[in-house]
Structures are given as C-alpha cells and as structure tokens.
Motif scaffolding. Structure first.
Motif, PDB file in Angstrom:
ATOM      1  N   ASP A 131       0.823  -1.217   0.000  1.00 14.96           N
ATOM      2  CA  ASP A 131       0.000   0.000   0.000  1.00 14.96           C
ATOM      3  C   ASP A 131       0.854   1.263   0.000  1.00 14.96           C
ATOM      4  OD1 ASP A 131       1.020  -0.002   2.543  1.00 14.96           O
ATOM      5  OD2 ASP A 131      -0.917   0.026   3.568  1.00 14.96           O
ATOM      6  N   CYS A 132       2.139   1.107  -0.306  1.00 19.47           N
ATOM      7  CA  CYS A 132       3.083   2.225  -0.432  1.00 19.47           C
ATOM      8  C   CYS A 132       3.510   2.799   0.919  1.00 19.47           C
ATOM      9  CB  CYS A 132       2.511   3.344  -1.310  1.00 19.47           C
ATOM     10  SG  CYS A 132       3.645   3.874  -2.608  1.00 19.47           S
ATOM     11  N   GLY A 133       3.227   2.093   2.000  1.00 19.75           N
ATOM     12  CA  GLY A 133       3.684   2.533   3.308  1.00 19.75           C
ATOM     13  C   GLY A 133       5.090   2.041   3.594  1.00 19.75           C
ATOM     14  N   LYS A 343       9.399  -0.935  -7.411  1.00 18.99           N
ATOM     15  CA  LYS A 343       9.811   0.229  -6.625  1.00 18.99           C
ATOM     16  C   LYS A 343       9.827  -0.091  -5.134  1.00 18.99           C
ATOM     17  CE  LYS A 343       8.416   4.311  -8.056  1.00 18.99           C
ATOM     18  NZ  LYS A 343       9.634   4.815  -8.715  1.00 18.99           N
ATOM     19  N   ALA A 344       9.821  -1.387  -4.809  1.00 21.57           N
ATOM     20  CA  ALA A 344       9.757  -1.797  -3.409  1.00 21.57           C
ATOM     21  C   ALA A 344      10.994  -1.401  -2.617  1.00 21.57           C
ATOM     22  CB  ALA A 344       9.552  -3.309  -3.311  1.00 21.57           C
ATOM     23  N   LEU A 345      12.112  -1.122  -3.308  1.00 21.94           N
ATOM     24  CA  LEU A 345      13.332  -0.714  -2.615  1.00 21.94           C
ATOM     25  C   LEU A 345      13.490   0.800  -2.572  1.00 21.94           C
ATOM     26  CD1 LEU A 345      15.832  -3.400  -3.964  1.00 21.94           C
ATOM     27  CD2 LEU A 345      14.508  -3.413  -1.847  1.00 21.94           C
ATOM     28  N   ASP A 346      12.539   1.515  -3.161  1.00 16.89           N
ATOM     29  CA  ASP A 346      12.573   2.980  -3.103  1.00 16.89           C
ATOM     30  C   ASP A 346      12.086   3.460  -1.741  1.00 16.89           C
ATOM     31  OD1 ASP A 346      13.306   2.783  -5.702  1.00 16.89           O
ATOM     32  OD2 ASP A 346      11.569   3.831  -6.537  1.00 16.89           O
ATOM     33  N   ASP A 347      12.557   4.628  -1.343  1.00 17.14           N
ATOM     34  CA  ASP A 347      12.044   5.228  -0.116  1.00 17.14           C
ATOM     35  C   ASP A 347      10.565   5.550  -0.275  1.00 17.14           C
ATOM     36  OD1 ASP A 347      14.510   5.153   1.185  1.00 17.14           O
ATOM     37  OD2 ASP A 347      15.114   7.089   0.348  1.00 17.14           O
ATOM     38  N   ASP A 396      -5.099  -1.481  -7.931  1.00 15.32           N
ATOM     39  CA  ASP A 396      -4.296  -0.300  -7.651  1.00 15.32           C
ATOM     40  C   ASP A 396      -2.820  -0.617  -7.876  1.00 15.32           C
ATOM     41  OD1 ASP A 396      -3.126   1.995  -6.770  1.00 15.32           O
ATOM     42  OD2 ASP A 396      -4.149   2.051  -4.829  1.00 15.32           O
ATOM     43  N   ASN A 397      -2.295  -0.180  -9.013  1.00 19.00           N
ATOM     44  CA  ASN A 397      -0.876  -0.334  -9.336  1.00 19.00           C
ATOM     45  C   ASN A 397      -0.092   0.949  -9.080  1.00 19.00           C
ATOM     46  OD1 ASN A 397      -0.810  -3.044 -10.469  1.00 19.00           O
ATOM     47  ND2 ASN A 397      -1.982  -2.229 -12.187  1.00 19.00           N
ATOM     48  N   SER A 398      -0.717   1.918  -8.422  1.00 16.01           N
ATOM     49  CA  SER A 398      -0.145   3.268  -8.378  1.00 16.01           C
ATOM     50  C   SER A 398       1.192   3.342  -7.655  1.00 16.01           C
ATOM     51  CB  SER A 398      -1.133   4.237  -7.728  1.00 16.01           C
ATOM     52  OG  SER A 398      -1.455   3.825  -6.412  1.00 16.01           O
TER      53      SER A 398
END
Length: 583
Positions: A131-133, A343-347, A396-398
């Motif tokens: 969930d991008c958290g 992008k799982a390793l991005d901040d 949701d691929n955002s």
C-alpha cells in the motif's frame, strides 16, 4: 527438443515420486513435478520460460551485454515469519538480517566462496509495503491459534500440518514486486531430518510462488539452505537433475547428450548420480567427496561435490559455475523481470498519494469486458485480461507501476479492451483524492471501441510536480462511466479500472559550468544514488563527462547516472569534472 524434455519429465513422474520417498532436504523437485503433472497453466508457463531463457543464453551478443558486463541487480525481498507462539519468535530480526547478509556474500563470491562465480545479484529487504507505506520487509504472523501448524508446521510429504497454500495465504505480498520468503517452525512435523525447505521455479502462481524454509535450519552457521533454494527460484536445477532409479535398485547417470537442454541444463556440470547418495553413504569429508570417482565420467567428482546446487554438507557447498550464473541472470531478466522494475526498494514518498474511491460496480464479473493493454509512451506497459480472467474489477498499481513525464511535453497513450468499450483516463493533478477538478479527465473516446489512442500533453503549470500522483484508467460498456462508477451491462457485466502512478518532474536549475577541469578517479560505491562529489571536492559540480560520451548530471546532493549508463558496483572510472570552487 524442449517439448520432448517436458514429455519425458512427465512420463517419469511415477518413478520420480517413488524415488522421493527417500529423505531429501529440498522439496523443490517434488513441487515442480507436482505442478507439471496437475497444472496446465504452470506447465505452459514453465515451457515458455524455458524457451525464453535458453534463447537468451544462446544469443551470445545479447547475453554478453546483459551478463558479462555484470550489471548489478537488487531483488526486493519480504520475509513472512509464521509464529507458532504469540509470546516468542522462532527467528529474530537480527538473525534474519544475518541470513540475508550470508546469502548475499554467497551470491557475490565473498569470504569463503571466492572460487565461485560472482552472480552479481543481491536480495534486499523491501522498504515499501504493497500500500506504499513504510516497511522493514519483515512480517510476523500469529499462528498460535492454528493447532495443526503449531504441532506439525507445514506439510510437504506427510498428511499432518497445514498446506503450502494455507501457509502462504496467511501473508502474501504477491510475486510481481517482491520475492516472498516464508519462515516456519516445522515441515512434516520435523525441524530437520527430512524436508527442510523448497522454492518454486518461475511460472508458479502468485498464491504459492516463493520459498519456504524451517527457521532452525536457516539459523545454522554457514547454512547454504537459503542460497540453494533461491538458486531454484532463479531457474537453476540440482546438479543431479533427471536422475533415475533408487538407492535399492541403483541409479543411472543423468543424460548429457545435449547438456544445455538435458539434466541441469548447464554444460559445465558433469552428469552424475543422485546427490543424496553422498549423504547416505556417509561421505561428509569435503576432500573425500571431491576425490571420489564419479561413475558417470570415470573421473573425480571434483567441483561437483562443492556445488551449492548439489546435496553436500554446508561446509563443502561453496561454488556456482559460470553456466549456473548465466542461467540465474537469464531467468531473472526473462522470467522474473518485474522484480527488476519494482519500486519496493525505493524510499516511501515524502508526500503520500491521496486515497481514491473504489468504483461502484453496477453488474457482474464479465468475460467480455476488461482493460487488456495500457501503454503510456512505451515506458509503462501493462497487459492483462478480462474482469473474469483477472479476478478483479479494479486494481491499484499506483505505488509500483509509474511513469515520469515533463511539463509541456506530449506522450502517446494506447488503451485496449477485450470488447468495444468506452474509455476514460484521469490524473489527480492536485492530489486531493478525486478526479473532479478541471482538466483531470485527460483522455476519453466518444464512441465504444476496442482500441483507444490519444496524445497526452502535460500541463506547463497549475499542477503538482516532483511527487507521485494517481492516474486512473477505466473502461465500461456504459456511456455513463466515470472514475468512480462502472454501471456495466445488465446481461454482460461491468468493466474495469486500473490505477497507475505518474510524476511530473521538474529539474532544479544547475549552476553554469566553470572553465576549470579536474580529473578524478574514484570507486563508484553506490550505483543507485551515484557518487557524492560535493563533500569530497568542496565544490559545486556542474557535470561529469565519462569517456564514451556518457554524461552524469548532479542532483541537489548526489551525482546521478543518466539512463542507459551502467557500471559495475565498485568499478573504477576516470571522469573529467567541470566544477566551481566554493572557496
């Protein structure tokens, strides 16, 4: 040849399952054979992957670019710990980080593994959750109320314990953006002396794909369990792949007529008997095993006895061959490429993307409607099926499927649907959680069609820049669709919505180049963020020119690589720097 190989594998299934009644520490072969036998989808996926991997390896020109240049790859990892006791843990965070450090040391031919090939791949705990958290990449699941799991763990060859699917359903982040590792208390009611782990080859469904292992075995000093299983995850077989027979009846040698399409499909590993005989015959001394004569070749086993993908004691398993390296990297590039785009390793973004409505659905799931392709400037490409095939009305691929654009620039967009549909595309320019503001509907067709193409021009002002914004694509047979409503057709079902991320990027102004030039030779320690030259030179760097015409431009604090410029981690380069001295 490849179809023959699959057919032969299935034909040998009965003898394989008979052989598997012997105690084997790795159940990857069993899981693979089980899926080949029972799943048409897996069988088709596996065959497609084999063809693509083999073609990639055999295409020497392409492979030299991708492998011998040793591009360094990082794979996002999430670890799910299934805890049998809510008051204590079977493995600590410190121990998990130690396991991953050991794994990466083994993959990169570090201390104790210097005779191995450097695979130039590492696994890194994820920073972003689905969930991008923010996340540590470690998820703990309380399984204390599941008595079957508490008493027996996960079942593999026995009837007691919970199934592989049930274990992974307790916590699963999918296999598109993460590689999933499940750590459990037991397998088949044991903490060892039997199956201690397994991983699936690429092609397994997201509900089971990943690796599962016993905590106590992973925690052992110098354990090769994790690197062995992730070898399977990256397409490498046991060195004894394709063996026949049993300990009682005797073993036959693996076929080596066509070494790149038979056996373990690596030409630099000799044919051999089933590796389990090493353990059952009590050959625990590495030197003894190394010098023992291989009946399949008439010469010493040699490095076969030191191969990480064989069944040998941990202290002996210290080598990957060049062929295995080629196969691992080819598998990652061709069969698990989404992990390289993750992008799982991005901040986690400083400003969170605003949550958005889930579309109201006016009809049932449809075999006729759905977004089958979304293509944004050939940079963001997503393919899927109908609502019924995908199993969702909206996704949701955002957080993970994103594209960067520049103000006042134009980009082609293509949306394809299964049947003729109305299509609309929205962008939440002000990140307020709706698509109702002026100009936020950026594209729509006036009559239903299967393919909708338009040119999108990015506004030059009046929109948020340098942060992730939500972009939504919707399709529906009804003219009255919008971002939050898919009315559908009463007989044929409703359409679909898909969310993606978009960032309107505005670069900070750079200082004018100075006339002075500086020649610098430095190790590039962090390919991701570049080399920080500001502090080391006490100057403002305007640009770096690398031989070959590549240019590196700097950001606020770091020098960052232009797209297309690739170097190895730790490489040494010479740069001509145009800089302004602050002093």
């Amino acid at each position: 040849m490849k179809m023959y190989w699959i057919g032969a594998f299935i034909a040998l299934m009965t003898s394989f399952f008979d052989c598997y009644s012997q105690s084997q520490p790795c159940a990857a072969d069993f899981k693979h054979a089980e899926l080949l036998k029972n799943s048409d989808t897996y069988r088709a996926n596996f065959e497609t992957n084999q063809t693509q991997i083999d073609n990639f390896i055999n295409n020497q020109t392409q492979f030299r670019v991708a492998s011998t240049s040793d591009i360094f790859y990082r794979i996002p990892l999430v670890v799910h710990v299934l805890e049998p006791d809510s008051a204590s843990s079977i493995v600590t965070d410190v121990e998990i980080n130690q396991m991953i450090s050991r794994l990466n040391n083994q993959l990169k031919a570090g201390a104790g593994y210097t005779e191995s090939q450097n695979i130039n791949i590492e696994f890194v705990l994820a920073k972003r959750s689905p969930d991008c958290g923010a996340t540590t990449g470690i998820v703990r699941v309380d399984m204390s109320s599941n008595t079957s799991y508490v008493d027996y763990g996960v079942k593999s060859q026995k009837d007691e314990g919970i199934s592989d699917l049930d274990a992974k359903s307790s916590s699963n982040w999918g296999n598109t953006n993460y590689y999933n590792l499940w750590i459990v208390n037991e397998i088949d009611g044991k903490k060892g002396d039997g199956v201690i782990g397994y991983a699936y080859f690429p092609g397994a469904g997201a509900d089971v794909d990943g690796a599962l292992m016993i905590a106590d075995q992973l925690k052992k000093e110098n354990s090769t369990l994790l690197v062995h299983e992730l070898g399977h995850a990256l397409g490498v077989y046991h060195t004894f792949q394709g063996y026949k027979g049993s300990e009682e009846s005797g073993y036959s040698c693996t076929s080596n007529v066509s070494p790149t399409t038979q056996g373990d499909r690596c030409a630099d590993t000799d044919p051999m008997h089933f590796g389990g005989t090493y353990v059952s015959n009590g050959i625990f001394n590495c030197e003894t095993g190394y010098n023992k004569v291989n009946p399949c070749t008439g010469k010493a086993y040699g490095d076969l006895f030191r191969n990480i993908m064989n069944y040998v004691p941990d202290e002996c398993a210290v080598i990957f061959t060049q062929g295995q390296k080629d196969r691992m990297r080819a598998t990652l590039i061709k069969a698990r490429s989404s992990l390289l785009e993750s992008k799982a390793l991005d901040d986690v973004p400083a400003v969170a993307m605003a949550p958005m409505c889930a579309p109201n659905i006016g009809s049932q799931s449809s075999i006729y409607y759905g977004i089958t392709l979304f293509n944004f400037d050939d940079e963001l490409i997503s393919e899927s099926g109908t609502v019924a095939q995908d199993g969702y009305f909206s996704i949701d691929n955002s957080c993970y499927r994103q594209v960067e654009v520049s103000p006042d620039s134009t980009y082609p967009v293509i949306v394809k649907t299964k049947s003729s549909n109305y299509v609309k595309v929205y962008i939440d320019y002000n990140n307020d959680g709706d698509f109702e503001d002026h100009g936020e509907e950026v594209g729509s067709n006036t009559s239903p069609s299967k393919t909708f193409t338009f040119n999108y021009t990015v506004p030059s002002s009046g929109v948020l820049t340098n942060q992730e914004l939500r972009m939504r694509v919707v399709c529906d047979p009804s003219y009255y669709l919008n971002a939050c409503s898919l009315p559908g057709h009463s007989s044929y079902g409703s359409g679909q919505s898909e969310d993606y991320g978009i960032k309107i990027k505005v670069s900070a102004a750079r200082p004018n180049p100075c006339l002075s030039n500086v020649i610098l030779t430095e190790p590039l320690n962090d390919v991701g963020s570049g080399l920080n030259l500001i502090e080391s030179l006490n100057s403002i760097v305007a640009g770096i020119l690398i031989s070959g015409g590549h240019t590196i431009l700097h950001g606020a604090d770091n020098v960052v690589l232009n797209p297309g410029f690739e170097v190895s981690e730790g490489a040494v380069f010479t740069a001509e720097i145009k800089a302004c001295d602050n002093e």
